[in-house]
Design a protein around this motif. Structure first.
Motif, PDB file in Angstrom:
ATOM      1  N   PHE A   1       5.755   4.701  -7.329  1.00 22.45           N
ATOM      2  CA  PHE A   1       5.309   5.806  -6.494  1.00 22.45           C
ATOM      3  C   PHE A   1       4.320   5.270  -5.465  1.00 22.45           C
ATOM      4  N   GLY A   2       4.139   6.013  -4.390  1.00 26.09           N
ATOM      5  CA  GLY A   2       3.177   5.604  -3.376  1.00 26.09           C
ATOM      6  C   GLY A   2       3.511   6.231  -2.051  1.00 26.09           C
ATOM      7  N   SER A   3       2.848   5.778  -0.993  1.00 27.96           N
ATOM      8  CA  SER A   3       3.007   6.405   0.320  1.00 27.96           C
ATOM      9  C   SER A   3       4.411   6.230   0.885  1.00 27.96           C
ATOM     10  N   LEU A   4       5.145   5.191   0.439  1.00 34.14           N
ATOM     11  CA  LEU A   4       6.525   5.031   0.883  1.00 34.14           C
ATOM     12  C   LEU A   4       7.492   5.839   0.033  1.00 34.14           C
TER      13      LEU A   4
ATOM     14  N   ILE B   1       4.491  -3.720   3.910  1.00 30.81           N
ATOM     15  CA  ILE B   1       4.733  -2.926   2.703  1.00 30.81           C
ATOM     16  C   ILE B   1       4.183  -3.689   1.515  1.00 30.81           C
ATOM     17  N   ARG B   2       3.601  -2.953   0.585  1.00 32.91           N
ATOM     18  CA  ARG B   2       3.109  -3.574  -0.653  1.00 32.91           C
ATOM     19  C   ARG B   2       3.913  -3.049  -1.847  1.00 32.91           C
TER      20      ARG B   2
ATOM     21  N   ASP C   1       1.086  -2.137 -10.896  1.00 30.26           N
ATOM     22  CA  ASP C   1       0.458  -0.843 -10.632  1.00 30.26           C
ATOM     23  C   ASP C   1       1.462   0.279 -10.408  1.00 30.26           C
ATOM     24  N   ARG C   2       2.762  -0.062 -10.401  1.00 36.99           N
ATOM     25  CA  ARG C   2       3.828   0.909 -10.157  1.00 36.99           C
ATOM     26  C   ARG C   2       3.675   1.568  -8.792  1.00 36.99           C
ATOM     27  N   ARG C   3       3.337   0.753  -7.801  1.00 40.32           N
ATOM     28  CA  ARG C   3       3.075   1.296  -6.469  1.00 40.32           C
ATOM     29  C   ARG C   3       4.038   0.739  -5.432  1.00 40.32           C
ATOM     30  N   LEU C   4       4.316   1.580  -4.443  1.00 40.43           N
ATOM     31  CA  LEU C   4       5.125   1.203  -3.295  1.00 40.43           C
ATOM     32  C   LEU C   4       4.463   1.832  -2.077  1.00 40.43           C
ATOM     33  N   GLU C   5       3.729   1.001  -1.333  1.00 44.26           N
ATOM     34  CA  GLU C   5       2.877   1.515  -0.264  1.00 44.26           C
ATOM     35  C   GLU C   5       3.325   1.008   1.097  1.00 44.26           C
TER      36      GLU C   5
END
Length: 566
Positions: free
Chosen positions: A383-386, A507-508, A513-517
């Protein structure tokens, strides 16, 4: 005096305003096919026939149906087969996923409105199984699932081959210049040499395993090879089981409990199964008013080990899994993580279906809990901003060194753009970049194809690059592998953040951290959002209905009006 409930040919009478005439006419037409009155007085088992000259996976269906009919007749029923849409991955444009819901709608209508007391659903190629289960749950017709089974692997030049992981592996080598034109042409006839679905733990086999866990078919029916005599005996038993369902009806909806949904998710993770199964399981759950929550799935992944060592993440094939003990052996290893009170179509609990542990198991294929392939599940949610509503990564098929990546992205605005530029020798790309494909989600004209497995740009492949981070709002084949982020939601076609990504953005990705930013400031994003325009809606037909009704990937990419209320 209460009216006797209709059964057999008396069900779902055609409406002429005269019910007695409708049944008289129906029997008259049935007798034109040579049926005796004694046969027409029996309860009816409908058999959904998905044989098609366009569907190589299903070429054994005619003999499976004959075996089903034997089982029905022996148990005292009348078997009547009927055709439905058949879906085969390589045979449909724009892609097979675009028609899964059409097949579900077709099958639901036939189950609900033809005269039958129970049904056997004969499927296999990956979209057919979820489509048929979705249909059965919505129609309410007691139904048994029967899959065609996996193909056998083929010995070739010292190794074993089976579609489609090996197809992709060799194609990647061909693109890299390691395999000649002559060799790749020879391989076309060696990759799929028997009837059946892909011989690896791809979507078809994953869905077969989940259907068995959910109770719609026996455990061994998930893995018996297509060309094995056991497959015909399983088909005969499916016919007999359908007749048992007539005597003791079990609504498909009743199998869809939260405990059973969690069991299916656990098994998906332990199998190292297909990412597509997440979308399909969410759609099946949605027909029952349940939600396959991605954060819940991710939590289960942290406590569910991968125990099955099959391609595309391991070395074995489905025939090995079957011989190693199959689903019974796997479920025994997972028993403390499962809801063992869930029931199958015969009312047998999962605890009793698993048995007492005296079964055979081959530890080369099905690992014990203390020695897993991986201590954590093969699939995770990001999850994340993307991806505000989530995305999926199959970490068991990915490269760990890429799990924590921050890099520049190279964006392809659809499949035509990808095809035109990916192999351009002047393409500005390095192995450290992130490849992004957008406008290929469920609402797009592309229909959510298996294009998420973006090819490594040819100039990088020929330099020895085997993997790089790739992201999209579409799917990849369950037989594929690589560090690939999929099902980004909301998709680009509905204006999700993915629609606003441009080449050069950073993009990160963080598996930890289960992140996609998306590392772009809000002012820039606001300007891009103001300039974004959706593609025009299709003018007519199925494409128009999909555009208006399809849900996003976390909801199963089903048609909204077909989902059940929570």
């Amino acid at each position: 005096m209460s009216e006797k409930k209709a059964f057999g040919l008396g069900r779902n009478a055609s409406n002429y305003g005269d019910p007695a005439f409708a049944l008289y006419l129906r029997r008259s037409f049935a007798k034109s096919m040579g049926y005796s009155q004694a046969m027409l007085d029996k309860p009816v088992v409908g058999i959904a026939d998905t044989a098609s000259d366009y569907n190589n996976c299903h070429r054994t269906i005619p003999e499976l149906i004959e075996a089903v009919k034997r089982g029905v007749l022996a148990a005292g029923g009348l078997p009547l087969s009927f055709p439905t849409i058949s879906i085969c991955e390589p045979s449909l444009s724009p892609c097979s996923m675009h028609y899964r819901n059409l097949m579900a709608l077709d099958t639901e209508a036939m189950l609900a409105n033809q005269p039958m007391d129970a049904a056997v659903l004969v499927g296999g190629c990956d979209k057919t199984v979820p489509a048929q289960l979705m249909a059965a749950i919505s129609a309410g017709t007691p139904s048994v699932m029967l899959v065609v089974g996996p193909m056998l692997a083929q010995a070739f030049e010292g190794e074993r081959l089976s579609a489609c992981t090996d197809c992709r592996r060799y194609w990647a080598r061909y693109r890299a210049g390691e395999v000649t034109d002559e060799k790749i042409n020879l391989l076309e006839g060696k990759l799929a040499t028997t009837a059946g679905t892909c011989g690896v733990m791809g979507t078809a086999s994953t869905m077969a395993c989940l259907a068995a866990v959910l109770g719609f078919m026996p455990l061994d029916a998930a893995s018996a090879p297509a060309v094995h005599a056991d497959r015909l005996r399983i088909a005969e038993e499916a016919g007999a089981q359908a007749v048992r369902l007539i005597r003791n009806p079990v609504a498909p909806l009743s199998l869809m409990t939260q405990g059973n949904l969690d069991n299916a998710a656990r098994v998906l993770l332990a199998l190292g199964g297909s990412t597509n199964a997440i979308v399909h399981l969410a759609a099946i759950a949605g027909r029952a008013g349940l939600n396959l929550d991605l954060k819940r799935l991710d939590a289960l992944s942290e406590t569910t080990p991968v125990l099955v060592d099959l391609k595309p993440t391991g070395d074995g094939y489905m025939e090995d899994f079957h011989a190693a003990g199959g689903m019974q052996a796997l479920l025994w290893e997972l028993r403390d993580l499962l809801d063992l009170t869930t029931k199958d179509l015969d009312g047998v609990s999962l605890a009793d279906r698993i048995g007492d542990g005296s079964h055979f198991v081959d530890r080369r294929i099905i690992r014990e809990r203390g020695k897993p392939v991986s201590p954590v599940g093969g699939l995770i949610a990001l999850f994340g901003s993307l991806a505000p509503d989530g995305a999926i990564l199959k970490r068991s098929a990915a490269t760990p060194s890429l799990f924590e990546t921050e890099a520049r992205c190279l964006v392809f605005d659809g499949l035509a753009d990808l095809s035109a530029r990916i192999d351009d020798p002047d393409l500005d790309v390095t192995a450290q970049d992130i490849l992004v494909l957008k406008n290929v989600g469920p609402r797009s004209p592309a229909g959510m194809p298996e294009a998420g497995y973006l090819p490594i740009p040819k100039k990088l492949a020929r330099a020895g690059v085997k993997d790089m981070v790739r992201m999209s709002d579409c799917r990849m084949s369950g037989t594929a592998f690589g560090t690939i982020v999929l099902h980004i939601s909301p998709e680009a076609a509905v204006g999700g953040p993915l629609a606003l990504v441009e080449t050069g953005d950073r993009i990160r990705l963080s598996v930890k951290d289960r992140r996609l930013e998306l590392l772009v400031d809000e002012a820039t994003m606001a300007a891009r959002r103001a300039a974004w325009q959706p593609a025009p809606a299709p003018k007519r037909g199925w494409d128009r209905l999909v555009h208006e009704q399809v849900t996003q990937a976390p909801e199963g990419a089903d048609l909204r009006f077909l989902q059940a209320a929570p």
